[in-house]
Scaffold this active site. Sequence first.
Site, PDB file in Angstrom:
ATOM      1  N   GLU A 134      20.357  -0.935   1.380  1.00 13.79           N
ATOM      2  CA  GLU A 134      20.124   0.510   0.997  1.00 13.79           C
ATOM      3  C   GLU A 134      21.050   1.095   1.747  1.00 13.79           C
ATOM      4  OE1 GLU A 134      17.693  -1.795   1.409  1.00 13.79           O
ATOM      5  OE2 GLU A 134      16.624  -1.742  -0.385  1.00 13.79           O
ATOM      6  N   HIS A 210       7.872  -5.369   1.197  1.00 11.55           N
ATOM      7  CA  HIS A 210       9.169  -6.231   0.175  1.00 11.55           C
ATOM      8  C   HIS A 210      10.588  -6.284   0.672  1.00 11.55           C
ATOM      9  CE1 HIS A 210      11.267  -2.517  -1.042  1.00 11.55           C
ATOM     10  NE2 HIS A 210       9.949  -1.814  -0.860  1.00 11.55           N
TER      11      HIS A 210
HETATM   12  C1  UD1 Z   1      14.505  -3.195  -5.060  1.00 10.18           C
HETATM   13  C2  UD1 Z   1      15.589  -2.461  -4.277  1.00 10.18           C
HETATM   14  C3  UD1 Z   1      15.149  -1.852  -2.927  1.00 10.18           C
HETATM   15  C4  UD1 Z   1      13.802  -1.146  -3.397  1.00 10.18           C
HETATM   16  C5  UD1 Z   1      13.057  -2.059  -4.156  1.00 10.18           C
HETATM   17  C6  UD1 Z   1      11.670  -1.143  -4.373  1.00 10.18           C
HETATM   18  C7  UD1 Z   1      18.028  -3.196  -4.272  1.00 10.18           C
HETATM   19  C8  UD1 Z   1      19.005  -4.319  -3.988  1.00 10.18           C
HETATM   20  N1  UD1 Z   1      16.885  -3.337  -3.896  1.00 10.18           N
HETATM   21  O1  UD1 Z   1      14.259  -4.433  -4.215  1.00 10.18           O
HETATM   22  O2  UD1 Z   1      15.969  -0.985  -2.328  1.00 10.18           O
HETATM   23  O3  UD1 Z   1      13.168  -0.704  -2.079  1.00 10.18           O
HETATM   24  O4  UD1 Z   1      13.334  -2.531  -5.152  1.00 10.18           O
HETATM   25  O5  UD1 Z   1      10.680  -2.127  -4.896  1.00 10.18           O
HETATM   26  O6  UD1 Z   1      18.375  -2.286  -5.182  1.00 10.18           O
HETATM   27  N2  UD1 Z   1      10.572  -8.509  -9.980  1.00 10.18           N
HETATM   28  C9  UD1 Z   1       9.803  -8.982 -11.254  1.00 10.18           C
HETATM   29  N3  UD1 Z   1       9.517  -7.900 -11.816  1.00 10.18           N
HETATM   30  C10 UD1 Z   1       9.713  -6.463 -11.452  1.00 10.18           C
HETATM   31  C11 UD1 Z   1      10.348  -6.338 -10.283  1.00 10.18           C
HETATM   32  C12 UD1 Z   1      10.923  -7.352  -9.641  1.00 10.18           C
HETATM   33  O7  UD1 Z   1       9.546 -10.233 -11.332  1.00 10.18           O
HETATM   34  O8  UD1 Z   1       9.176  -5.702 -12.443  1.00 10.18           O
HETATM   35  C13 UD1 Z   1      11.164  -9.787  -9.170  1.00 10.18           C
HETATM   36  C14 UD1 Z   1      12.422 -10.633  -9.940  1.00 10.18           C
HETATM   37  O9  UD1 Z   1      12.132 -12.051  -9.757  1.00 10.18           O
HETATM   38  C15 UD1 Z   1      13.593 -10.118  -9.088  1.00 10.18           C
HETATM   39  C16 UD1 Z   1      12.979  -9.771  -7.640  1.00 10.18           C
HETATM   40  O10 UD1 Z   1      11.505  -9.376  -8.138  1.00 10.18           O
HETATM   41  O11 UD1 Z   1      14.927 -10.704  -9.224  1.00 10.18           O
HETATM   42  C17 UD1 Z   1      13.492  -8.970  -6.830  1.00 10.18           C
HETATM   43  O12 UD1 Z   1      13.876  -7.717  -7.283  1.00 10.18           O
HETATM   44  P1  UD1 Z   1      15.184  -6.503  -6.854  1.00 10.18           P
HETATM   45  O13 UD1 Z   1      15.219  -5.324  -7.751  1.00 10.18           O
HETATM   46  O14 UD1 Z   1      16.415  -7.594  -7.101  1.00 10.18           O
HETATM   47  O15 UD1 Z   1      15.014  -6.469  -5.487  1.00 10.18           O
HETATM   48  P2  UD1 Z   1      13.565  -5.571  -4.705  1.00 10.18           P
HETATM   49  O16 UD1 Z   1      13.054  -6.502  -3.464  1.00 10.18           O
HETATM   50  O17 UD1 Z   1      12.555  -5.418  -5.804  1.00 10.18           O
HETATM   51  N1  UDP Z   2       3.626   1.858  -5.840  1.00 11.04           N
HETATM   52  C1  UDP Z   2       3.053   1.729  -6.980  1.00 11.04           C
HETATM   53  N2  UDP Z   2       2.175   0.408  -6.999  1.00 11.04           N
HETATM   54  C2  UDP Z   2       2.203  -0.542  -6.227  1.00 11.04           C
HETATM   55  C3  UDP Z   2       2.848  -0.198  -4.894  1.00 11.04           C
HETATM   56  C4  UDP Z   2       3.613   0.916  -4.581  1.00 11.04           C
HETATM   57  O1  UDP Z   2       2.970   2.415  -7.667  1.00 11.04           O
HETATM   58  O2  UDP Z   2       1.467  -1.619  -6.304  1.00 11.04           O
HETATM   59  C5  UDP Z   2       4.512   3.071  -5.432  1.00 11.04           C
HETATM   60  C6  UDP Z   2       4.341   3.812  -4.182  1.00 11.04           C
HETATM   61  O3  UDP Z   2       3.001   4.641  -4.256  1.00 11.04           O
HETATM   62  C7  UDP Z   2       5.684   4.408  -4.255  1.00 11.04           C
HETATM   63  C8  UDP Z   2       6.694   3.667  -4.884  1.00 11.04           C
HETATM   64  O4  UDP Z   2       5.853   2.585  -5.461  1.00 11.04           O
HETATM   65  O5  UDP Z   2       5.660   5.847  -4.976  1.00 11.04           O
HETATM   66  C9  UDP Z   2       7.304   2.682  -3.510  1.00 11.04           C
HETATM   67  O6  UDP Z   2       8.037   1.625  -4.212  1.00 11.04           O
HETATM   68  P1  UDP Z   2       8.749   0.320  -3.112  1.00 11.04           P
HETATM   69  O7  UDP Z   2       7.577   0.476  -2.011  1.00 11.04           O
HETATM   70  O8  UDP Z   2       8.484  -0.676  -4.218  1.00 11.04           O
HETATM   71  O9  UDP Z   2      10.049   0.943  -2.762  1.00 11.04           O
HETATM   72  P2  UDP Z   2      10.612   1.709  -1.736  1.00 11.04           P
HETATM   73  O10 UDP Z   2      10.075   3.010  -1.859  1.00 11.04           O
HETATM   74  O11 UDP Z   2      10.375   1.002  -0.137  1.00 11.04           O
HETATM   75  O12 UDP Z   2      12.069   2.029  -2.192  1.00 11.04           O
END
Ligand code: UD1
Ligand code: UDP
Length: 381
Positions: A134, A210
């Site tokens: 990020e 996460h």
């Molecule tokens: C991503 C963002 C991170 C953000 C986070 C919020 C990048 C590199 N990372 O990380 O900045 O903080 O989202 O949550 O942009 N998956 C599902 N269904 C979903 C979502 C995710 O199955 O609805 C699974 C999939 O296997 C996917 C994996 O989660 O490949 C990871 O998702 P990805 O968007 O690559 O990374 P995050 O850790 O979610």
């Molecule tokens: N959030 C949600 N459901 C969940 C967990 C988080 O709606 O089960 C919301 C949370 O309130 C916040 C956002 O998702 O608004 C944060 O997302 P996440 O932690 O995935 O990503 P980050 O903010 O670290 O990028």
Amino acid sequence: MEKLRIMSVFGTRPEAIKMCPLVKELGQRQEIKSLCCVTAQHRQMLDSVLEVFHVRPDWDLDIMTPRQTLSAITSKCLTGMDAAIDALKPDMILVHGDTSTTFAGALSAFYHQIPVGHVEAGLRTYDKYSPFPEEMNRKLVSSIADLFFCPTVNNKNNLLKENITKGLFVTGNTVIDALKTTVRQDYHFATDGLNHLPYREKKVILVTCHRRENYGQPMKNIMLALRQIAQENEDVELVYPVHLSPVVREAVDQYLRGTPRVHLIDPLPADEMHNLMDRCYMVLTDSGGLQEEAPALGKPVLVMRRETERPEAVEAGTVKICGVAQEEIVAMAQELIRDPTAYAAMAHAVNPYGDGHACRRITDAILWYFGRGPLPEDYLP
Ligand code: UD1
Ligand code: UDP
């Protein structure tokens, strides 16, 4: 006069929560045609947010695959954006924050010579590998963007230090706009178990985790710390909506599942999550968004990371960094669980991230950029 075609691009849950209120605000202005392009970097977690906020995308790249790599996300977004831009013909593209969708969305806009507005601009840790990827994503977007919507004065100052001096606006964070529409005292949870948690009798602690830089040993430490906190404190209940990432789910299954007083549940819709946060005792998280939301709701937050790009709530006393070592997480959590004075010192509502009118200011700034409105004033809390 023709309407300005303003296209918001986002793909993950947090981007959606913070951009849906803006998509709607843009749609309410008669000078603007509000367009929405999702990459679906997240699928289920994105769709859930779109449903809560009643936003229907005009274009959906549908790129998500299980265990996707950073290169795959970026390249699929870039390729997919060409068709979205050709079809929707935006005058400006808005991206949010620091995900891979954000970076690819901004780069694609640049390739098409379309101006870029960066929502949630100017956050920095100055460590290129933390948060990963990020910190680099948002720095790269800063080189591309034309308008910078900074949540706080501190964020604006970060950009000024990098000699980015034009197009800066302090707007507050749109997440506070979102919170104002979701949190209600009389909220009834659709997930029935959440209606019956012992909010008054016990200490309900909300947990999320996460981050990619926490994969491996740090995530193991975090899971073991959560287990220890639940085992050693009979008056707590941990509620943990587990992210859908398979890497996170494996760590949860290996080190935390089956622990008494730990409720592992599926990701919650945003309105359920916000209302659960409003009723809980405190928050343990490595998330960015929760560091903004919980202080606005007066909930102490321990951040399970080594640093934060959101120092405002740390300075205000509602957030503390507890690192990623098991003993330290446990010690800092136990202090808040067992010492009412320590708890009271953190549990006061401070709201450094906005007044709920960020979307209005951002929209006004866009109209100003196109010569269709006056220069909006910075938000100064
Ligand atoms: C991503 C963002 C991170 C953000 C986070 C919020 C990048 C590199 N990372 O990380 O900045 O903080 O989202 O949550 O942009 N998956 C599902 N269904 C979903 C979502 C995710 O199955 O609805 C699974 C999939 O296997 C996917 C994996 O989660 O490949 C990871 O998702 P990805 O968007 O690559 O990374 P995050 O850790 O979610
Ligand atoms: N959030 C949600 N459901 C969940 C967990 C988080 O709606 O089960 C919301 C949370 O309130 C916040 C956002 O998702 O608004 C944060 O997302 P996440 O932690 O995935 O990503 P980050 O903010 O670290 O990028």
